[in-house]
Design a protein around this motif. Structure first.
Motif, PDB file in Angstrom:
ATOM      1  N   VAL A  87      -3.616  11.337   2.150  1.00 56.07           N
ATOM      2  CA  VAL A  87      -3.265  12.179   3.293  1.00 56.07           C
ATOM      3  C   VAL A  87      -3.193  13.614   2.771  1.00 56.07           C
ATOM      4  CG1 VAL A  87      -1.442  12.750   4.956  1.00 56.07           C
ATOM      5  CG2 VAL A  87      -1.925  10.353   4.423  1.00 56.07           C
ATOM      6  N   ILE A  88      -3.977  14.482   3.376  1.00 59.18           N
ATOM      7  CA  ILE A  88      -3.921  15.879   2.952  1.00 59.18           C
ATOM      8  C   ILE A  88      -3.089  16.636   3.982  1.00 59.18           C
ATOM      9  CG2 ILE A  88      -5.287  17.942   2.444  1.00 59.18           C
ATOM     10  CD1 ILE A  88      -7.564  15.998   1.603  1.00 59.18           C
ATOM     11  N   ASN A  89      -1.915  17.070   3.534  1.00 58.17           N
ATOM     12  CA  ASN A  89      -0.908  17.621   4.446  1.00 58.17           C
ATOM     13  C   ASN A  89      -0.875  19.155   4.381  1.00 58.17           C
ATOM     14  OD1 ASN A  89       1.299  17.472   6.270  1.00 58.17           O
ATOM     15  ND2 ASN A  89       2.742  17.638   4.562  1.00 58.17           N
ATOM     16  N   LYS A  90      -0.218  19.734   5.353  1.00 57.19           N
ATOM     17  CA  LYS A  90      -0.023  21.190   5.444  1.00 57.19           C
ATOM     18  C   LYS A  90      -1.347  21.912   5.718  1.00 57.19           C
ATOM     19  CE  LYS A  90       4.009  21.202   2.350  1.00 57.19           C
ATOM     20  NZ  LYS A  90       4.878  22.004   1.511  1.00 57.19           N
ATOM     21  N   ILE A  91      -2.189  21.281   6.515  1.00 55.93           N
ATOM     22  CA  ILE A  91      -3.474  21.930   6.809  1.00 55.93           C
ATOM     23  C   ILE A  91      -3.291  23.154   7.701  1.00 55.93           C
ATOM     24  CG2 ILE A  91      -4.962  19.892   6.485  1.00 55.93           C
ATOM     25  CD1 ILE A  91      -4.904  19.700   9.634  1.00 55.93           C
ATOM     26  N   ASP A  92      -2.073  23.309   8.255  1.00 56.04           N
ATOM     27  CA  ASP A  92      -1.794  24.495   9.074  1.00 56.04           C
ATOM     28  C   ASP A  92      -1.639  25.764   8.240  1.00 56.04           C
ATOM     29  OD1 ASP A  92       1.580  24.854   8.922  1.00 56.04           O
ATOM     30  OD2 ASP A  92       0.738  22.949   8.296  1.00 56.04           O
ATOM     31  N   LEU A  93      -1.396  25.608   6.952  1.00 56.55           N
ATOM     32  CA  LEU A  93      -1.161  26.791   6.113  1.00 56.55           C
ATOM     33  C   LEU A  93      -2.439  27.615   5.964  1.00 56.55           C
ATOM     34  CD1 LEU A  93       0.988  25.389   3.146  1.00 56.55           C
ATOM     35  CD2 LEU A  93       1.768  26.847   5.038  1.00 56.55           C
ATOM     36  N   PRO A  94      -2.299  28.932   5.999  1.00 56.91           N
ATOM     37  CA  PRO A  94      -3.476  29.783   5.807  1.00 56.91           C
ATOM     38  C   PRO A  94      -4.156  29.516   4.453  1.00 56.91           C
ATOM     39  CG  PRO A  94      -1.545  31.102   6.427  1.00 56.91           C
ATOM     40  CD  PRO A  94      -1.071  29.702   6.231  1.00 56.91           C
ATOM     41  N   ALA A  95      -3.353  29.168   3.449  1.00 56.02           N
ATOM     42  CA  ALA A  95      -3.918  28.954   2.112  1.00 56.02           C
ATOM     43  C   ALA A  95      -4.472  27.540   1.928  1.00 56.02           C
ATOM     44  CB  ALA A  95      -2.862  29.239   1.049  1.00 56.02           C
ATOM     45  N   ALA A  96      -4.438  26.732   2.995  1.00 52.29           N
ATOM     46  CA  ALA A  96      -4.890  25.344   2.871  1.00 52.29           C
ATOM     47  C   ALA A  96      -6.378  25.284   2.522  1.00 52.29           C
ATOM     48  CB  ALA A  96      -4.631  24.595   4.181  1.00 52.29           C
ATOM     49  N   GLU A  97      -6.706  24.403   1.554  1.00 53.70           N
ATOM     50  CA  GLU A  97      -8.109  24.193   1.211  1.00 53.70           C
ATOM     51  C   GLU A  97      -8.363  22.697   1.140  1.00 53.70           C
ATOM     52  OE1 GLU A  97     -10.267  26.810  -1.313  1.00 53.70           O
ATOM     53  OE2 GLU A  97      -8.390  27.687  -2.014  1.00 53.70           O
ATOM     54  N   PRO A  98      -8.356  22.068   2.315  1.00 48.81           N
ATOM     55  CA  PRO A  98      -8.444  20.601   2.337  1.00 48.81           C
ATOM     56  C   PRO A  98      -9.680  20.056   1.632  1.00 48.81           C
ATOM     57  CG  PRO A  98      -8.556  21.533   4.579  1.00 48.81           C
ATOM     58  CD  PRO A  98      -8.191  22.637   3.662  1.00 48.81           C
ATOM     59  N   GLU A  99     -10.794  20.756   1.718  1.00 48.59           N
ATOM     60  CA  GLU A  99     -12.003  20.203   1.091  1.00 48.59           C
ATOM     61  C   GLU A  99     -11.900  20.220  -0.422  1.00 48.59           C
ATOM     62  OE1 GLU A  99     -14.051  18.293   2.593  1.00 48.59           O
ATOM     63  OE2 GLU A  99     -12.842  18.778   4.357  1.00 48.59           O
ATOM     64  N   GLY A 131       0.815  -1.209   0.000  1.00 44.74           N
ATOM     65  CA  GLY A 131       0.000   0.000   0.000  1.00 44.74           C
ATOM     66  C   GLY A 131       0.847   1.257   0.000  1.00 44.74           C
ATOM     67  N   ALA A 132       0.174   2.388  -0.092  1.00 43.58           N
ATOM     68  CA  ALA A 132       0.899   3.652  -0.125  1.00 43.58           C
ATOM     69  C   ALA A 132       0.087   4.758   0.541  1.00 43.58           C
ATOM     70  CB  ALA A 132       1.194   4.041  -1.565  1.00 43.58           C
ATOM     71  N   LEU A 133       0.831   5.674   1.147  1.00 46.02           N
ATOM     72  CA  LEU A 133       0.217   6.913   1.602  1.00 46.02           C
ATOM     73  C   LEU A 133       0.386   7.906   0.470  1.00 46.02           C
ATOM     74  CD1 LEU A 133       1.758   7.275   5.194  1.00 46.02           C
ATOM     75  CD2 LEU A 133      -0.546   6.482   4.588  1.00 46.02           C
ATOM     76  N   LEU A 134      -0.709   8.506   0.081  1.00 41.97           N
ATOM     77  CA  LEU A 134      -0.631   9.514  -0.969  1.00 41.97           C
ATOM     78  C   LEU A 134      -0.703  10.882  -0.301  1.00 41.97           C
ATOM     79  CD1 LEU A 134      -0.874  10.602  -3.875  1.00 41.97           C
ATOM     80  CD2 LEU A 134      -3.339  10.345  -3.630  1.00 41.97           C
ATOM     81  N   VAL A 135       0.430  11.578  -0.279  1.00 42.33           N
ATOM     82  CA  VAL A 135       0.468  12.873   0.395  1.00 42.33           C
ATOM     83  C   VAL A 135       0.209  13.988  -0.617  1.00 42.33           C
ATOM     84  CG1 VAL A 135       1.916  14.483   1.687  1.00 42.33           C
ATOM     85  CG2 VAL A 135       2.088  12.035   2.125  1.00 42.33           C
ATOM     86  N   VAL A 136      -0.793  14.800  -0.335  1.00 39.69           N
ATOM     87  CA  VAL A 136      -1.086  15.934  -1.204  1.00 39.69           C
ATOM     88  C   VAL A 136      -1.090  17.213  -0.361  1.00 39.69           C
ATOM     89  CG1 VAL A 136      -2.684  16.923  -2.893  1.00 39.69           C
ATOM     90  CG2 VAL A 136      -2.541  14.447  -2.638  1.00 39.69           C
ATOM     91  N   ASP A 137      -0.398  18.198  -0.841  1.00 38.06           N
ATOM     92  CA  ASP A 137      -0.310  19.503  -0.178  1.00 38.06           C
ATOM     93  C   ASP A 137      -1.691  20.182  -0.213  1.00 38.06           C
ATOM     94  OD1 ASP A 137       0.095  22.328   0.194  1.00 38.06           O
ATOM     95  OD2 ASP A 137       2.226  22.047  -0.271  1.00 38.06           O
ATOM     96  N   ALA A 138      -2.171  20.569   0.949  1.00 41.21           N
ATOM     97  CA  ALA A 138      -3.521  21.132   1.042  1.00 41.21           C
ATOM     98  C   ALA A 138      -3.642  22.487   0.357  1.00 41.21           C
ATOM     99  CB  ALA A 138      -3.923  21.263   2.513  1.00 41.21           C
ATOM    100  N   ALA A 139      -2.518  23.134   0.114  1.00 49.80           N
ATOM    101  CA  ALA A 139      -2.568  24.428  -0.555  1.00 49.80           C
ATOM    102  C   ALA A 139      -2.294  24.304  -2.056  1.00 49.80           C
ATOM    103  CB  ALA A 139      -1.567  25.393   0.078  1.00 49.80           C
ATOM    104  N   GLN A 140      -1.576  23.268  -2.453  1.00 43.66           N
ATOM    105  CA  GLN A 140      -1.197  23.120  -3.868  1.00 43.66           C
ATOM    106  C   GLN A 140      -2.127  22.204  -4.648  1.00 43.66           C
ATOM    107  OE1 GLN A 140       1.402  24.781  -5.226  1.00 43.66           O
ATOM    108  NE2 GLN A 140       1.867  25.723  -3.258  1.00 43.66           N
ATOM    109  N   GLY A 141      -2.661  21.213  -3.968  1.00 41.40           N
ATOM    110  CA  GLY A 141      -3.519  20.260  -4.664  1.00 41.40           C
ATOM    111  C   GLY A 141      -2.735  19.231  -5.467  1.00 41.40           C
ATOM    112  N   VAL A 142      -3.462  18.491  -6.276  1.00 38.47           N
ATOM    113  CA  VAL A 142      -2.862  17.424  -7.077  1.00 38.47           C
ATOM    114  C   VAL A 142      -1.977  18.018  -8.167  1.00 38.47           C
ATOM    115  CG1 VAL A 142      -3.414  15.583  -8.714  1.00 38.47           C
ATOM    116  CG2 VAL A 142      -4.770  15.835  -6.617  1.00 38.47           C
ATOM    117  N   GLU A 143      -0.778  17.468  -8.331  1.00 42.42           N
ATOM    118  CA  GLU A 143       0.118  17.962  -9.374  1.00 42.42           C
ATOM    119  C   GLU A 143       0.608  16.811 -10.255  1.00 42.42           C
ATOM    120  OE1 GLU A 143       2.163  21.384  -8.935  1.00 42.42           O
ATOM    121  OE2 GLU A 143       1.977  21.550  -6.765  1.00 42.42           O
TER     122      GLU A 143
END
Ligand code: GDP
Ligand code: MG
Length: 602
Positions: free
Chosen positions: A131-143, A99-111
């Motif tokens: 895994v949606i990471n960097k949710i601490d960033l002001p620009a984070a848009e996890p949803e 298996g794998a953890l798929l880490v995606v930056d909450a501010a950048q999205g899928v690249e």
């Protein structure tokens, strides 16, 4: 170990989305490193490597995690190399996991790279945990990112774990998801040994260290083992795992990931993808999917200061100890002196090696324009049969009258970009002989795929892409094979003499533009002489671009004030001699810096 308590997984992510930071957090949470060691690791990987005599290159660690169900699990976390150039190495690592953890930056999205990696992971039948990471960033848009993961990748992201690897939020949830969602490995203990060679590297204390995934049977110290593809036999003298500190173990059983050492001196002997079995009672058939490493991009590496040649030779040798996937041989150039022609898995691999030589070994380097590998079909000649050759270096271009056809490698490029840069990017791809195959919109961004000749991409494509998109476009590629191309060798002539370091293979359609560009550039870089200097770009005998550096009458005696006659005479003689030498060789004294500058500008 009970197989049901093992979880093997990797972390996949686009660069900078937080893969390493998350890995460090998982290690820290499960007690693999103290706070202080964690700090050290984050600060300076390389020094730690040296101090402890272990390498963290593979970044594969075993974690003991006591889950909320009260059971203690063996988690093997495998950090895969981050880039497509290492696609084969990545595929071997992925094949070792369930298996794998798929880490995606909450501010950048899928690249672009997120996608490339995730598709590979899916090909290996991985269970993928978003895994949606960097949710601490002001620009984070996890949803929004959650929606992107569902729309673009087609994964269920309703249970995606939200994390801030930086501030340590969501780490336990990640571990719980690994235990709950990623399936345990399977494998028979009583079958013959079959272990896959996942990675190998040279360690100054331990020799060659081999990372393995056992599929069946048991791997133990003292066993006589055999590499089924390489054909060599070795005595296992250490078996262990990394936590990330080295820990020796009595054995590695089915489903387990760990390392062995077996008194091997060169990484070349321990090739990624090979199958390890025992000499006695071993497996009959090797695991599928083995591939020899193959260089696809070549370039010349020369020291700026010729006196550094030995140092370069030594440094390249050292790097090669740890990376069997790049190749090199000596090369000499009339313009640049002695150096090496080196082959790489791809452009980024080239950049990594170049950067390591410059930074770690403190070398000032000139890199000639990267060249891809062409396949040239030659017709029969008086003394030679019709045959096919592979061309790695424009300098080895064969007699053009014998060339029947030339094939060049093509890639499929996937580019992600904010809409506003799309026009400029399409133009860039078009200029580089690209063929558009798809264009879709995802949120506010465009995803465009092009088929492109690799030789147009090695020619500063990536830099141009980054600059026209202000760094916002992301790019990924895979090779799609060879295609016929109308390709020719273009020579650059200075005062009618071809300059070896500047010759290149180009498509006939872009030769003129490329040639003019180089001539104009050299015109600015080469100082004026006492005679006119033609600078030409030529294909065979045909000049396709031309510039002229006009002559300059330089009175060297003007420098001498007053009447020091002997000095004046000497200078005049020197000037005459210099001139004679130039005539003799039909040569121009081009300062080496001019070549360097011409090459550095790509
Ligand atoms: P990798 O390229 O995927 O391995 O990414 P790294 O782990 O090296 O992280 C890239 C950058 O993002 C580093 O500067 C990290 O400190 C930062 N970073 C990683 N995780 C987080 C996070 O959760 N929040 C914030 N704000 N920054 C993070
Ligand atoms: Mg990293």
């Amino acid at each position: 170990t009970d197989l049901s308590l093992i979880r093997n997984f990797s972390i996949i992510a686009h660069i900078d989305h937080g893969k390493s930071t998350l890995a460090d957090r998982l290690i820290q949470f499960t007690g693999g490193l103290t706070d202080r060691e964690m700090q050290e690791q984050v600060l300076d990987n390389m020094d730690i490597e040296r101090e402890r005599g272990i390498t963290i290159k593979a970044q594969t660690v075993r974690l003991d995690y006591t889950a909320k169900d009260g059971k203690t699990y063996q988690l093997n976390l495998m950090d895969t190399p981050g880039h497509v150039d290492f696609a084969y190495e990545v595929s071997r690592s992925l094949a070792a996991c369930e298996g794998a953890l798929l880490v995606v930056d909450a501010a950048q999205g899928v690249e672009a790279q997120t996608l490339a990696n995730v598709y590979q992971s899916i090909e290996h039948d991985h269970e993928i945990v978003p895994v949606i990471n960097k949710i601490d960033l002001p620009a984070a848009e996890p949803e929004q990112v959650r929606a992107e993961i569902e729309d673009i990748i087609g994964l269920d992201a309703s249970e995606a774990v939200l994390t801030s690897a930086k501030s340590g939020i969501g780490i336990e949830e990640v571990l719980e998801a690994v235990v709950a969602k990623i399936p345990p490995p399977q494998g028979e203990r009583d079958s013959p040994l079959k272990a896959s060679l996942v990675d190998s590297w040279y360690d100054p204390y331990l020799g060659v260290v081999i990372l393995v995934r056992v599929l069946s049977g048991v791997l133990k110290k003292g066993q006589q083992i055999k590499f089924m593809q390489g054909g060599t036999e070795h005595l296992v003298d250490r078996v262990g795992c990394m936590r990330p500190k080295i820990e020796q173990l009595p054995e590695l059983g089915p489903g387990e990931i760990g390392f062995i050492t077996a008194q091997i001196k060169e990484v070349e002997q321990a090739r990624v993808g090979d199958t390890i079995t025992t000499v006695k009672g071993g497996a009959e058939k090797a695991l599928p999917g083995y591939r020899e490493p193959q260089a696809v991009v070549f370039c010349g590496l020369f020291p700026v200061d010729a006196a550094d040649f030995e140092k370069l030779r030594e440094s390249i040798g050292k790097l090669r100890l740890n990376d069997a996937s790049f190749t090199y041989e000596m090369e000499s150039s009339a313009a640049l002196g002695f150096g090496f022609r080196a082959g790489f898995l791809g452009l980024l691999h080239l950049e990594i090696i170049q950067e390591r030589l410059t930074r770690e070994y403190d070398l000032d380097l000139i890199t000639t324009a990267p060249s891809v590998v062409y396949r040239i079909h030659l017709t029969k000649s008086k003394n030679d049969d019709a045959r096919t050759i592979e061309l790695h270096n424009p300098a080895d271009y064969p007699d053009p009258t014998r060339i029947d056809t030339i094939e060049e490698p093509w890639i499929k490029a996937t580019i992600y970009t904010p809409d506003e840069y799309l026009g400029a990017i399409l133009k860039l791809c078009q200029d580089r002989r690209g063929v558009q195959t798809n264009l879709t919109y995802v949120g506010g961004r465009a995803q465009v795929t092009y088929e492109l000749p690799l030789n147009e991409v090695v020619f500063d494509f990536y830099d141009r892409l980054k600059s026209i998109s202000r760094g916002y476009a992301s790019f990924d590629y895979e090779q799609i094979g060879l295609r016929d191309g109308d390709l020719v060798k273009m020579n650059i002539l200075v005062n009618n003499e071809p300059v070896d370091a500047l010759s290149m293979i180009v498509h006939r359609g872009v030769a003129e533009a490329r040639g003019r560009h180089m001539c104009e550039r050299l015109k600015d870089l080469i100082p004026r002489h006492l005679f006119k200097i033609p600078i030409q770009a030529a294909i065979g005998g045909k000049v396709v671009a031309r510039e002229t550096i006009s002559a300059m009458r330089k009175d060297v005696t003007a420098k001498c004030y007053g009447g020091d006659i002997t000095r004046k005479k000497k200078l005049l003689e020197k000037q005459k001699k210099g001139k004679a030498k130039m005539r003799e060789y039909g040569n121009v004294s081009i300062p080496q810096e001019a070549f360097i500058a011409a090459l550095r500008m790509g």
